[in-house]
Motif scaffolding. Structure first.
Motif, PDB file in Angstrom:
ATOM      1  N   MET A 266       0.825  -1.200   0.000  1.00 37.78           N
ATOM      2  CA  MET A 266       0.000   0.000   0.000  1.00 37.78           C
ATOM      3  C   MET A 266       0.865   1.258   0.000  1.00 37.78           C
ATOM      4  O   MET A 266       0.504   2.275  -0.603  1.00 37.78           O
ATOM      5  CB  MET A 266      -0.935  -0.010   1.210  1.00 37.78           C
ATOM      6  CG  MET A 266      -1.981   1.075   1.178  1.00 37.78           C
ATOM      7  SD  MET A 266      -3.182   0.865  -0.165  1.00 37.78           S
ATOM      8  CE  MET A 266      -4.158  -0.489   0.493  1.00 37.78           C
ATOM      9  N   GLN A 267       2.010   1.214   0.653  1.00 36.28           N
ATOM     10  CA  GLN A 267       2.919   2.348   0.643  1.00 36.28           C
ATOM     11  C   GLN A 267       3.414   2.627  -0.775  1.00 36.28           C
ATOM     12  O   GLN A 267       3.491   3.789  -1.198  1.00 36.28           O
ATOM     13  CB  GLN A 267       4.106   2.073   1.565  1.00 36.28           C
ATOM     14  CG  GLN A 267       5.113   3.209   1.623  1.00 36.28           C
ATOM     15  CD  GLN A 267       6.272   2.900   2.555  1.00 36.28           C
ATOM     16  OE1 GLN A 267       6.308   1.826   3.177  1.00 36.28           O
ATOM     17  NE2 GLN A 267       7.215   3.820   2.653  1.00 36.28           N
ATOM     18  N   ALA A 268       3.734   1.582  -1.523  1.00 35.57           N
ATOM     19  CA  ALA A 268       4.157   1.774  -2.910  1.00 35.57           C
ATOM     20  C   ALA A 268       3.038   2.353  -3.761  1.00 35.57           C
ATOM     21  O   ALA A 268       3.275   3.189  -4.650  1.00 35.57           O
ATOM     22  CB  ALA A 268       4.626   0.444  -3.496  1.00 35.57           C
ATOM     23  N   LEU A 269       1.803   1.948  -3.492  1.00 36.61           N
ATOM     24  CA  LEU A 269       0.667   2.487  -4.242  1.00 36.61           C
ATOM     25  C   LEU A 269       0.458   3.964  -3.942  1.00 36.61           C
ATOM     26  O   LEU A 269       0.210   4.777  -4.845  1.00 36.61           O
ATOM     27  CB  LEU A 269      -0.592   1.687  -3.916  1.00 36.61           C
ATOM     28  CG  LEU A 269      -1.903   2.179  -4.552  1.00 36.61           C
ATOM     29  CD1 LEU A 269      -1.795   2.159  -6.060  1.00 36.61           C
ATOM     30  CD2 LEU A 269      -3.074   1.333  -4.080  1.00 36.61           C
ATOM     31  N   VAL A 270       0.578   4.338  -2.653  1.00 34.25           N
ATOM     32  CA  VAL A 270       0.380   5.741  -2.271  1.00 34.25           C
ATOM     33  C   VAL A 270       1.481   6.621  -2.849  1.00 34.25           C
ATOM     34  O   VAL A 270       1.249   7.780  -3.220  1.00 34.25           O
ATOM     35  CB  VAL A 270       0.325   5.849  -0.732  1.00 34.25           C
ATOM     36  CG1 VAL A 270       0.351   7.298  -0.288  1.00 34.25           C
ATOM     37  CG2 VAL A 270      -0.929   5.166  -0.205  1.00 34.25           C
ATOM     38  N   GLU A 271       2.683   6.090  -2.954  1.00 37.23           N
ATOM     39  CA  GLU A 271       3.791   6.873  -3.497  1.00 37.23           C
ATOM     40  C   GLU A 271       3.720   7.032  -5.007  1.00 37.23           C
ATOM     41  O   GLU A 271       4.463   7.852  -5.573  1.00 37.23           O
ATOM     42  CB  GLU A 271       5.115   6.213  -3.115  1.00 37.23           C
ATOM     43  CG  GLU A 271       5.421   6.269  -1.621  1.00 37.23           C
ATOM     44  CD  GLU A 271       6.687   5.503  -1.276  1.00 37.23           C
ATOM     45  OE1 GLU A 271       7.239   4.854  -2.195  1.00 37.23           O
ATOM     46  OE2 GLU A 271       7.111   5.558  -0.105  1.00 37.23           O
TER      47      GLU A 271
END
Length: 553
Positions: A266-271
């Motif tokens: 999810m962190q990669a998606l938000v970034e």
């Protein structure tokens, strides 16, 4: 060449911008709210001006009826298009003074009632039977202990008092700043941290975001950047979740941490939200390292978050748009144009008050002051009258020019400029521009600003009548809305379709109109519609799989 002195007379014409003329020009471009505020200021400043009453209030006993010059806008002005400001009326009416009032009610209070014996003889009883000798404190205590005699004394029910206001019982709206300040008082005990926190709260905008750079905050407060970051970390845990973020990615990350869903994928998606905006699902799946089902679930979680958490709280009341002109269908097939009398202020000039003052005033300075007040009040009444007539005249001409829009819709909106209207009503273009600024018209097709009806001209492909830019934008939107998901129209294709319809327009103009209407490009629309189509097709397949799983073996 000799230099001599001589007297010469020259006759010339020049336009002098007097204060009254400047005021009349200023009134033309004011909206109805600004005009009401301006008239209120003039009522406070000028003692000879007063607000017009509707006649429901009775005259004060003992006072003569003032003689007034009234500008009454309560009469509904109407005009079928083509008439010259037909129905708008303004009155200058002089009332007559009346002296047949009853005597002032306070006269009996000034009368000497005599001694105690005379009063008892007049009342035919003793004063002890009329007025109680109970002390005031005991009487007040008795009145307090007594049960209320009416329902309204408990604070409920209706009231006959004109000053009774139901809005006084409505709770005050909680703003985002006050909501955060209440949490700040509990979160920090040190005064320095509270000061930093309050400074950051004051920087939060309506959406709940802080500026991206908080370096100036540390310099102004004389604190270290580490202290500011420490306080900011606590503020970002306040309600609502996501508040005090400095970017959209940080706002979504805060909410995901609150839900305990901020894992590495999810962190990669938000970034990489830019890829999500472009619908590049393949690149997102590669960065996140998940399969198609997981990326679909993650995108669904992102969509359920609130990108603007601060909008849950009210910060400023939205003012309802009040139209200045009404346009209604007429019985003969035309259109009836009338002013909205509720937006026009009604003011009076009290001539009797000025006449009485002129008889008693002896100082030259006072006489000149009240003479100026009378002149300004009279000019304001005339300026308001002229403003109303000008608005009605311009609106009538607009309705006459854009008759096709009111009858058939936006596709029949004609090209129109200020000069065409100014020439038709024999006014200057600057006057028409001031009249159409901040003015609204209520029609059978909605409420529009008067400037909406002035659109640029686009040439016709077959040499016929030119088309309005607004009508062309409407045609482009219709083509895009009706396009097949399998065959997305490019800008070049839209240009060809428009040329077939008789509209000669360049490709860059189509792109400009499309971007102004916030319509994405053909590539982006193809991705959006294919993803929507894929979701629609996958839903029945998933339901059929579940139905097969539930069948007995």
């Amino acid at each position: 060449m000799a230099l001599t002195q001589r007297l010469e007379f020259r006759q010339s014409q020049s336009l002098v911008m007097t204060p009254q003329l400047m005021q009349a020009i200023k009134l033309l471009q004011l909206s109805n709210l600004d005009l009401s505020a301006f008239v209120e200021e003039e009522l406070e400043r000028n003692p000879l001006l007063e607000r017009a009453s509707d006649g429901s209030e009775p005259p004060v006993a003992g006072e003569p009826m003032p003689e007034r010059a009234e500008f009454s806008d309560s009469d509904e002005g109407g005009s079928a298009y083509g008439d010259d400001a037909g129905g708008e009326r303004s009155e200058f009416s002089n009332g007559s003074t009346s002296e047949n009032f009853e005597p002032v009610q306070e006269e009996w209070m000034n009368r000497d009632l005599g001694s105690r014996a005379e009063i008892e003889q007049t009342l035919d009883t003793g004063l002890d039977n009329v007025f109680s000798e109970e002390p005031a404190e005991a009487a007040a205590r008795t009145a307090q202990d007594a049960a209320p005699t009416a329902y309204t004394e408990w604070g409920g029910g209706a009231s006959n008092d004109d000053s009774y206001n139901l809005e006084a019982f409505v709770a005050a709206e909680i703003t985002l700043g006050s909501h955060l300040a209440e949490q700040l008082a509990v979160a920090f005990a040190a005064p320095a941290q509270r000061m930093i926190g309050q400074y950051l709260i004051d920087l939060v905008d309506e959406a709940g975001y802080l500026p991206a750079d908080l370096g100036q905050a540390a310099e102004r407060l004389g604190a270290s950047p580490a202290d500011v970051e420490q306080v900011l970390a606590v503020l970002q845990k306040f309600d609502p979740p996501g508040v005090c973020a400095r970017s959209l990615s940080e706002c979504l990350a805060i909410q995901l941490r609150e839900l305990n869903r901020y894992d590495p994928a999810m962190q990669a998606l938000v970034e990489h939200l830019d890829l999500l905006a472009k619908r590049d699902i393949a690149a997102l799946r590669k960065f996140c390292g998940v399969d198609d089902d997981d990326i679909t679930d993650m995108i669904g979680e992102i969509r359920r978050l609130d990108p603007k958490p601060g909008l849950k709280f009210g910060s400023a009341r939205m003012q309802t748009m009040v139209p200045d002109v009404y346009v209604r269908p007429g019985p003969d097939g035309g259109w009836h144009v009338e002013l909205n009398s509720d937006t026009l202020p009604r003011v009076l000039v009290n001539q009797v008050y000025y006449t009485e003052l002129s008889k008693t005033i002896r100082k030259d300075g006072d006489k000149s002051y009240f003479s100026d007040c009378l002149q300004n009040a009279t000019w304001l009444v005339r300026a308001l009258d002229q403003r109303a007539r000008t608005i009605l005249k311009v609106a009538t001409e607009i309705v006459r020019q854009q008759d096709g829009f009111f009858t058939h819709g936006v596709a029949h909106l004609r090209p129109l400029n200020l000069k065409a209207v100014a020439d038709a009503i024999q006014m200057h273009e600057s006057t028409v521009s001031r009249v159409t600024a901040n003015k609204y018209m209520a029609t059978n097709r909605g409420s529009f600003e008067l400037k909406y009806f002035f659109t640029a001209s686009i040439a016709s492909a077959d040499g016929g009548e030119a088309h309005s830019a607004e009508a062309v934008r409407h045609h482009i939107k219709q083509l895009i809305d009706a396009e097949d998901p399998a065959v997305i129209l490019s800008d070049d294709t839209i240009v060809e379709r428009l040329r077939e319809s008789g509209i000669d327009i360049a490709r860059r103009t189509v792109a400009k109109y499309r971007e102004a209407m916030r319509i994405p490009s053909s590539v982006q629309r193809r991705r959006d519609k294919q993803s929507m189509l894929g979701n629609a097709l996958s839903a029945p397949a998933a339901s059929s799989d579940r139905s097969r799983d539930t069948q007995p073996a």
